[in-house]
Design an enzyme around this catalytic site. Structure first.
Site, mmCIF file in Angstrom:
data_model
loop_
_atom_site.group_PDB
_atom_site.id
_atom_site.type_symbol
_atom_site.label_atom_id
_atom_site.label_comp_id
_atom_site.label_asym_id
_atom_site.label_seq_id
_atom_site.Cartn_x
_atom_site.Cartn_y
_atom_site.Cartn_z
ATOM 1 C CG ASN A 62 -7.845 8.901 14.896
ATOM 2 O OD1 ASN A 62 -6.680 8.877 15.287
ATOM 3 N ND2 ASN A 62 -8.167 8.685 13.640
ATOM 4 N NE ARG A 94 -34.981 3.979 35.033
ATOM 5 C CZ ARG A 94 -34.461 2.923 35.638
ATOM 6 N NH1 ARG A 94 -34.006 3.039 36.875
ATOM 7 N NH2 ARG A 94 -34.380 1.754 35.043
ATOM 8 N N GLY A 103 2.159 5.124 3.392
ATOM 9 C CA GLY A 103 2.986 3.965 3.086
ATOM 10 C C GLY A 103 4.349 4.372 2.559
ATOM 11 C CG ASN A 106 -6.932 5.523 11.242
ATOM 12 O OD1 ASN A 106 -6.326 5.281 12.296
ATOM 13 N ND2 ASN A 106 -6.914 6.709 10.661
ATOM 14 C CE LYS A 157 -3.991 7.042 14.612
ATOM 15 N NZ LYS A 157 -4.886 7.241 13.548
ATOM 16 C CB VAL A 184 -4.577 -1.389 2.028
ATOM 17 C CG1 VAL A 184 -3.324 -1.915 1.350
ATOM 18 C CG2 VAL A 184 -5.110 -2.430 3.012
ATOM 19 C CB SER A 208 -39.944 -3.338 35.793
ATOM 20 O OG SER A 208 -38.790 -2.666 35.532
ATOM 21 N NE ARG A 225 -6.168 -2.475 -5.780
ATOM 22 C CZ ARG A 225 -7.430 -2.079 -5.695
ATOM 23 N NH1 ARG A 225 -8.374 -2.973 -5.564
ATOM 24 N NH2 ARG A 225 -7.753 -0.807 -5.707
ATOM 25 N N GLY A 264 0.838 -1.209 0.000
ATOM 26 C CA GLY A 264 0.000 0.000 0.000
ATOM 27 C C GLY A 264 0.860 1.241 0.000
HETATM 28 C C1 6PG Z 1 -3.529 10.543 12.543
HETATM 29 C C2 6PG Z 1 -4.915 10.948 12.104
HETATM 30 C C3 6PG Z 1 -5.389 10.202 10.924
HETATM 31 C C4 6PG Z 1 -6.832 10.499 10.520
HETATM 32 C C5 6PG Z 1 -7.063 11.876 10.040
HETATM 33 C C6 6PG Z 1 -8.404 12.111 9.392
HETATM 34 O O1 6PG Z 1 -3.446 10.152 13.682
HETATM 35 O O2 6PG Z 1 -2.585 10.648 11.765
HETATM 36 O O3 6PG Z 1 -5.807 10.665 13.158
HETATM 37 O O4 6PG Z 1 -5.270 8.847 11.237
HETATM 38 O O5 6PG Z 1 -7.163 9.651 9.494
HETATM 39 O O6 6PG Z 1 -6.885 12.772 11.082
HETATM 40 O O7 6PG Z 1 -9.469 11.769 10.220
HETATM 41 P P1 6PG Z 1 -10.932 12.304 9.872
HETATM 42 O O8 6PG Z 1 -11.086 12.267 8.377
HETATM 43 O O9 6PG Z 1 -11.901 11.383 10.539
HETATM 44 O O10 6PG Z 1 -10.978 13.700 10.379
#
Ligand code: 6PG
Length: 483
Positions: A189, A446, A17, A105, A185, A77, A478, A36, A12
């Site tokens: 994010n 409730r 990559g 990811n 990870k 990839v 319940s 690919r 990739g």
């Molecule tokens: C990283 C980023 C990366 C992520 C982009 C886009 O750690 O290098 O988190 O992995 O793909 O930030 O994320 P979004 O398109 O969801 O904003």
């Protein structure tokens, strides 16, 4: 027949990559590459890889044959079906003990499934987070590997050599079994989404609320980047405000609809699954969703009224209040993220090292910051820390920031500027520091409508009561359960 001399293969050759391969080559590893679309591989080999030890192969058979044993094959990839497709192709070419590494990811349940499937075939699988974008991949990303612990000793040297360093320490260590690496990870994010949203809210208040122009914003972010907010995202924001094309500030002509690839959403879903109030990341995801409704918003902007009030306070003081709101909200966001990590660690049996995760995020990745060093210190001082907010450094920081933070949220409400992340962070702070919340009333409700029962302050926990509130209900209750 190609001699098996290559240390690792990478499949990739998109931006990440190619850069990671060049990084590995810089550190003395012999990398075999495959793409690919063969022309992409050829362009790379004849372009930026020219004169290096990197070798390109047109077929997976040749690629695998070039590798020393146990063979190490890394995939960069697109997440989802392409990963499964490449693993399926590789499975027939590899031997028991060989290692497949997915560096995309991927969603952590997919990683867990792939790890189990590979194990059945005698293959060792690693799912690793790689963060830092193009530059990180080239000069030192943050790497978060998890999966088959038996595979770690075979990739440790390569990963730790190419990763970013915080001081002398690599921003890469073993995270845990199964899907742990991709889970961490994913949280990274999610936190990235939160940090970005907080910065965007600061921008809107300063720009729209106070009328500051891009040059002034550039100065403010330059200043912020020299203090406790010092981080990659503040730094790039500073540069964005300074960027001009044909004399025009580029930021002013970028369409205000945010995209997303799903990792923030997955974090929100996991938070709901784990019952953890990760409200700030949730708001950050929803803010992107709201931004995407551009046409609707444009129509609504002509119909819905806002307040008459305009900012009329002291600008310099308020700018500093916004800094405090940003810092305090960031502390809340990371505390929430770590609450989720703690719960997931228990739930999945990962035994996550929280200080170690802070160190992995300290350098190389998108959320890298001075702040993460503080988190590392907090966990070093007390690995069993209940919550980051209770670490003395952060307790004090919140105390110092809270007046400014409250002024920003109330001012934003007064002048009609949306601050979903600042506000939810403050609401969380106030909720978390309340020994008593109004859930007593919720439980009464409730029980009233559904005989869901309640516990009492004056009775032991675990003893449940039901009241016939109207005098006409029965005695059947319940079952009470918590999801
Ligand atoms: C990283 C980023 C990366 C992520 C982009 C886009 O750690 O290098 O988190 O992995 O793909 O930030 O994320 P979004 O398109 O969801 O904003």
């Amino acid at each position: 027949m190609t001699e098996p001399t290559m240390d690792i293969a990478l499949i990739g050759l998109a931006v990440m990559g190619q850069n990671l391969v060049l990084n590995m080559n810089d550190h003395g590893f012999k990398v075999a590459v495959y793409n690919r679309t063969t022309s992409v591989m050829e362009d790379f080999i004849n372009g930026s890889a020219k004169g290096t030890e990197i070798r390109g192969f047109a077929t997976l058979e040749e690629l695998v044959a070039s590798l020393k044993r146990p063979r190490r094959v890394m995939l960069l990839v697109q997440a989802g079906k392409p990963v499964d497709a490449v693993i399926a192709q590789l499975a027939s070419l590899l031997e028991p003990g060989d290692i497949i590494i997915d560096g995309g990811n991927s969603h952590f349940p997919d990683t867990q499934r792939r790890y189990e499937a590979c194990q059945e075939q005698g293959l060792r699988f690693i799912g690793t987070g790689v963060s830092g974008g193009e530059e990180g991949a080239r000069f030192g990303p943050s790497i978060m590997p998890g999966g088959d612990p038996e595979a770690w000793p075979f990739v440790k040297d390569i990963f730790q050599a190419v990763s970013a360093k915080a001081g002398d320490e690599p921003c890469c260590d073993w995270v845990g079994s199964g899907g742990a690496g991709h889970y961490v990870k994913m949280i990274h994010n999610g936190i990235e989404y939160g940090d970005m949203q907080l910065i965007c809210e600061a921008y809107q208040i300063l720009h729209e609320g106070l009328g500051l122009d891009n040059d002034r914003l550039h100065e403010i972010f330059t200043e912020w980047n020299s203090g406790e907010l010092d981080s990659y995202l503040i730094e790039i924001t500073r540069d964005i405000f300074g960027h001009r094309e044909d004399g025009q500030a580029l930021i002013d002509v970028i369409l205000d609809t945010a995209g997303q690839k799903g990792t923030g959403k997955w974090t929100g879903i996991s938070a709901l699954d784990m019952g953890m109030p990760v409200t700030l990341i949730g708001e950050a995801v929803f803010a992107r969703c709201l931004s995407a409704l551009k046409d609707e918003r444009v129509r609504a902007s002509k119909i819905l009224a806002g307040p008459e009030a305009r900012f009329d306070g002291d600008t310099a003081t308020f700018i500093d209040d916004v800094r405090k709101a940003l810092y305090a909200s960031k502390i809340i966001s990371y505390a929430q993220g770590y609450m989720l990590l703690r719960e997931a660690s228990k739930h999945y049996g990962w035994d996550l090292n929280f200080g170690g995760i802070a160190l992995m995020w300290r350098g190389g990745c998108i959320i890298r910051s001075v702040f993460l060093g503080r988190i590392k210190e907090a966990f070093d001082a007390n690995p069993d820390l209940d919550n980051l907010l209770l670490a003395p450094f952060f307790t004090q920081a919140l105390k110092d920031c809270q007046d400014g933070w409250r002024r920003v949220v109330s001012q934003a409400v007064q002048i009609g500027i949306p601050t979903p992340a600042f506000s939810t962070a403050l609401a969380f702070y106030d909720g978390y520091r309340h020994a008593r919340l109004p859930a007593n009333l919720l439980q009464a409700q409730r029980d009233y409508f559904g005989a869901h029962t309640y516990e009492r302050l004056d009775k032991p926990r675990g003893e449940f009561f039901h009241t016939n509130w109207t005098g006409t209900g029965g005695n059947v209750t319940s079952r009470t359960y918590n999801v």
